[in-house]
Scaffold this motif. Sequence first.
Motif, PDB file in Angstrom:
ATOM      1  N   LEU A 270       0.759  -1.175   0.019  1.00 22.31           N
ATOM      2  CA  LEU A 270       0.268  -0.007   0.310  1.00 22.31           C
ATOM      3  C   LEU A 270       0.584   1.254  -0.072  1.00 22.31           C
ATOM      4  CD1 LEU A 270      -2.940   1.032   0.340  1.00 22.31           C
ATOM      5  CD2 LEU A 270      -2.655   1.240   2.762  1.00 22.31           C
TER       6      LEU A 270
ATOM      7  N   GLU B 211       2.790   1.266  -3.466  1.00 19.30           N
ATOM      8  CA  GLU B 211       1.881   1.949  -4.570  1.00 19.30           C
ATOM      9  C   GLU B 211       1.337   3.521  -4.526  1.00 19.30           C
ATOM     10  OE1 GLU B 211      -1.508  -0.760  -3.810  1.00 19.30           O
ATOM     11  OE2 GLU B 211      -0.212  -2.506  -4.905  1.00 19.30           O
ATOM     12  N   ASN B 212       1.349   3.926  -3.255  1.00 18.01           N
ATOM     13  CA  ASN B 212       0.958   5.477  -3.221  1.00 18.01           C
ATOM     14  C   ASN B 212       2.356   6.457  -2.910  1.00 18.01           C
ATOM     15  OD1 ASN B 212      -2.193   5.181  -3.517  1.00 18.01           O
ATOM     16  ND2 ASN B 212      -1.588   3.662  -2.003  1.00 18.01           N
TER      17      ASN B 212
ATOM     18  N   PHE C  68       0.055   6.937   3.375  1.00 19.42           N
ATOM     19  CA  PHE C  68      -0.407   5.922   4.261  1.00 19.42           C
ATOM     20  C   PHE C  68       0.779   5.500   5.144  1.00 19.42           C
ATOM     21  CE2 PHE C  68      -4.557   5.697   2.656  1.00 19.42           C
ATOM     22  CZ  PHE C  68      -4.458   5.632   1.427  1.00 19.42           C
TER      23      PHE C  68
ATOM     24  N   TYR D 132      -3.204  16.906  -1.423  1.00 24.81           N
ATOM     25  CA  TYR D 132      -4.132  16.241  -2.130  1.00 24.81           C
ATOM     26  C   TYR D 132      -4.663  15.063  -1.450  1.00 24.81           C
ATOM     27  CZ  TYR D 132      -6.731  14.476  -6.219  1.00 24.81           C
ATOM     28  OH  TYR D 132      -7.551  13.754  -7.095  1.00 24.81           O
TER      29      TYR D 132
ATOM     30  N   GLY E 255      -4.665  15.948   2.895  1.00 20.95           N
ATOM     31  CA  GLY E 255      -5.331  17.185   3.264  1.00 20.95           C
ATOM     32  C   GLY E 255      -4.447  18.179   4.266  1.00 20.95           C
TER      33      GLY E 255
ATOM     34  N   THR F 117     -10.456  14.791   2.497  1.00 22.48           N
ATOM     35  CA  THR F 117      -9.596  15.145   1.515  1.00 22.48           C
ATOM     36  C   THR F 117     -10.088  15.442   0.031  1.00 22.48           C
ATOM     37  OG1 THR F 117      -8.546  13.194   1.197  1.00 22.48           O
ATOM     38  CG2 THR F 117      -7.819  14.415   3.313  1.00 22.48           C
ATOM     39  N   GLU F 118      -9.017  16.007  -0.551  1.00 29.39           N
ATOM     40  CA  GLU F 118      -9.816  16.193  -1.893  1.00 29.39           C
ATOM     41  C   GLU F 118      -9.571  14.728  -2.820  1.00 29.39           C
ATOM     42  OE1 GLU F 118      -7.836  20.039  -3.737  1.00 29.39           O
ATOM     43  OE2 GLU F 118      -8.265  18.353  -5.462  1.00 29.39           O
ATOM     44  N   ARG F 119      -8.928  13.964  -2.408  1.00 28.13           N
ATOM     45  CA  ARG F 119      -8.799  12.382  -2.730  1.00 28.13           C
ATOM     46  C   ARG F 119     -10.219  11.792  -2.453  1.00 28.13           C
ATOM     47  NH1 ARG F 119      -6.773   9.733  -6.891  1.00 28.13           N
ATOM     48  NH2 ARG F 119      -4.613   9.624  -6.364  1.00 28.13           N
TER      49      ARG F 119
ATOM     50  N   GLU G  98     -13.129  12.814  -4.148  1.00 24.18           N
ATOM     51  CA  GLU G  98     -13.205  12.184  -5.412  1.00 24.18           C
ATOM     52  C   GLU G  98     -13.969  10.718  -5.340  1.00 24.18           C
ATOM     53  OE1 GLU G  98      -9.773  12.848  -8.864  1.00 24.18           O
ATOM     54  OE2 GLU G  98      -9.256  11.928  -7.191  1.00 24.18           O
TER      55      GLU G  98
ATOM     56  N   SER H 176      -4.637   1.418  -6.983  1.00 22.78           N
ATOM     57  CA  SER H 176      -4.967  -0.025  -6.712  1.00 22.78           C
ATOM     58  C   SER H 176      -6.415  -0.071  -5.967  1.00 22.78           C
ATOM     59  CB  SER H 176      -3.852  -0.536  -5.977  1.00 22.78           C
ATOM     60  OG  SER H 176      -3.535  -0.251  -4.538  1.00 22.78           O
TER      61      SER H 176
ATOM     62  N   ASN I 199      -6.798  -1.960  -3.304  1.00 22.63           N
ATOM     63  CA  ASN I 199      -6.244  -1.727  -1.827  1.00 22.63           C
ATOM     64  C   ASN I 199      -6.319  -0.320  -1.387  1.00 22.63           C
ATOM     65  OD1 ASN I 199      -5.735  -3.201   0.309  1.00 22.63           O
ATOM     66  ND2 ASN I 199      -3.550  -3.140  -0.117  1.00 22.63           N
ATOM     67  N   THR I 200      -5.791   0.486  -2.210  1.00 23.64           N
ATOM     68  CA  THR I 200      -5.776   1.758  -2.034  1.00 23.64           C
ATOM     69  C   THR I 200      -7.046   2.512  -1.737  1.00 23.64           C
ATOM     70  OG1 THR I 200      -3.756   2.215  -3.126  1.00 23.64           O
ATOM     71  CG2 THR I 200      -5.012   4.192  -2.770  1.00 23.64           C
TER      72      THR I 200
ATOM     73  N   THR J 250      -8.732   1.391   1.330  1.00 23.04           N
ATOM     74  CA  THR J 250      -8.151   2.073   2.466  1.00 23.04           C
ATOM     75  C   THR J 250      -8.843   3.524   2.615  1.00 23.04           C
ATOM     76  OG1 THR J 250      -6.131   0.942   2.180  1.00 23.04           O
ATOM     77  CG2 THR J 250      -5.987   2.788   3.689  1.00 23.04           C
ATOM     78  N   HIS J 251      -9.221   4.118   1.442  1.00 24.05           N
ATOM     79  CA  HIS J 251      -9.426   5.558   1.393  1.00 24.05           C
ATOM     80  C   HIS J 251     -11.074   5.228   1.982  1.00 24.05           C
ATOM     81  CE1 HIS J 251      -6.478   8.074   0.063  1.00 24.05           C
ATOM     82  NE2 HIS J 251      -6.282   7.452  -0.856  1.00 24.05           N
TER      83      HIS J 251
ATOM     84  N   ASN K 244     -11.466   4.945   5.601  1.00 20.86           N
ATOM     85  CA  ASN K 244     -10.886   6.370   6.296  1.00 20.86           C
ATOM     86  C   ASN K 244     -12.244   7.080   6.251  1.00 20.86           C
ATOM     87  OD1 ASN K 244      -8.378   5.620   6.770  1.00 20.86           O
ATOM     88  ND2 ASN K 244      -7.418   6.734   5.197  1.00 20.86           N
TER      89      ASN K 244
END
Lengths: 176, 480
Positions: free
Chosen positions: A66, A69-70, A104, A166, A169, B418-420, B423, B444, B446-447, B450-451, B454
């Motif tokens: 994770l 990837e980010n 993350f 982005y 925040g 957050t902006e992400r 979205e 991904s 997985n990402t 996770t978002h 949150n």
Amino acid sequence: MKSISRKLKFWVGFAALGAVVLIPLVLYEAGAGRPSSISLLLTVGTVLLAAGFSVRQYRRLKDARLIVENQILHFQPAALDSGEPGKGGKAMSEESIEVYVSCFGILIDSRIIKFNQSGVSLKEVELGKDFITLAYGTEKKPRRIKLLHGIIDDGSIAEIAERFRYETGILPKLVR
Amino acid sequence: MMNEQQDKAIPGFLNDRNRSVVVFSLFFSWQLAFPFEGQILYALAGSYDISPHGLIFGSITACFTGLFLCGYLIRNIKSAKKFMLGSIIFCVLASCIFFFPPSFLWSAAIITSSLLAGGSVASWGFYLKRGTPKSERIKTVADGLIGSNILMILLNMSAIHLSPRIGLGLAVLMLILAFLFALRLTEDNEASESFRHKQPGESVSIIKPLSFLCLFVILITINSGLMYQVLNPAYSHLAWLTSWYWAIPYIVALFIMRNLPRRTNRTYILYVAIAMIGFSFIFFMILDRSAFGYLVVNTLMLGACGVYDLFWWSILGEMLEYDKNPAKVLGIGLSANVLGVLLGGLVGNVISVADAQGVNSSILALGVVCVTLAILPILHKHLSMLLKDHAYLTVLSEMSEEDQGRAMNLFTGVEQLTEREREITALLIKGKTYRMIAGELHVSENTVKTHVKNIYSKFKIQSRSELINLMMEGRSPGIR
């Protein structure tokens, strides 16, 4: 991440070996009229322990993936060079320590620092030309980490700051 | 406008809803008492010393086909009414063949009438949707099932205690009465047309929740099929009791479930019902084949069947809201029920040939019960979430883009994301899967997960439907 992956393969292999080799052995002993509850317990215990470690390593690998990837920032603070000095031959780095900083968490070789998930929040980010400082944690356990990287230009700093804003925040403080 | 029409009570007993319930009860009683493993069929076959199993298998398969395919052929309430009327006439003629000695016509009649009967039951979906508000459909369905089972008991008793032909004659009478009432059913397309116009965009697909429900239904009804093959034959010597008591626990369970207060948590009742199925097979193994044994076993089994039948019938009734063609939804959902019975019957048949005491079948049934018990919580939770999500997504999809945007803007909680996350929230409430969101945002899965975790954590919620609910109500969520 490679070391986490290696550890996972090790534990999975160990658990599989335990299941494949030891269980038939115990059954053979039982069939031959020499049942041994201790060996059975040891076998089952070992296999379960290995399975437990496998699950733990799998979760760590997932967390590491994770982060990678980010990634917002990636650098190599160290590389082990196995080439003989002075011989003029190719310097071969056998191992390198990689650092990934993402929204993350941070991955430092096989060590994982998680934030912006599981109740751990990212509180503050400071960006300089050759360092990044992150404050994270919970209310009860605040933490701070400072990572030193190679000098980066102003454009890259702005990009990194924007990515943090982005994704998390948090607007990083730019330190000249 | 459509709700106002539904809510308007037409004076007198025979409003559209009640009329359609009467039609359903009369028609379904014929089906239960005769072609669908009915006692009349058994009695007729017995009177000629022939085995009914081939006929029953053909009938159930045809019924499954009719239920499944109906929605693809019947597209509006007018066609549904014509189909129902035509089917009833055909079923009357087909039933009359059974007044004569057995021939190939028996097989042809039972298969074709079962096919049409399946289609007719599915077509009834148009009247179920039209005549009853969504929240009341469980009562309409319960009334139909209770009515049909009471009539079935009378038909069965007449077939067993008087004569099979008298039972058959009364069953044909049920069909004729159903025909007469069905003639009075309205076929007003106005309501369904206005409903179609109210949907500006595409409706959200119902495939996933319906498929899941079908899987759930098949799993549970395998036990019903086993019951037909194992339990019923074991008590065939108690015809004086089985002819009337068989459906009593089922009717009682339906009545109780129908009248439960709305706030009752029906989830626990499902678990009680699955335990009842398990105990029924255990007692079948332990107790003898006396009247007492039958009373215990049958009460547990049929009581549980009543609970489950009403459970998925009522979910199907609610799902009718989400598709333009209620015959398709009801037909496919009920075909899963029939498929489960068919599979259970096939398995029970194979085992019981070599197992006179029914022990192996009971063990198998218990195995199915244990598996069902283990996965029931997961299935039920997933089904509830799917239905809730679906309900909310459908409401959203019916709003114009402008209204959706306005709702998003009024949703003060969005500022905290957050902006992400914003979205992702926008894509979530459009009904996109995690995989689709990941594809659109080039991240991904997985990402995305996770978002989403949150986002839910910030709003102190646990599902997409709760998120949409917050947004629709314009509430300020409890931000951490």
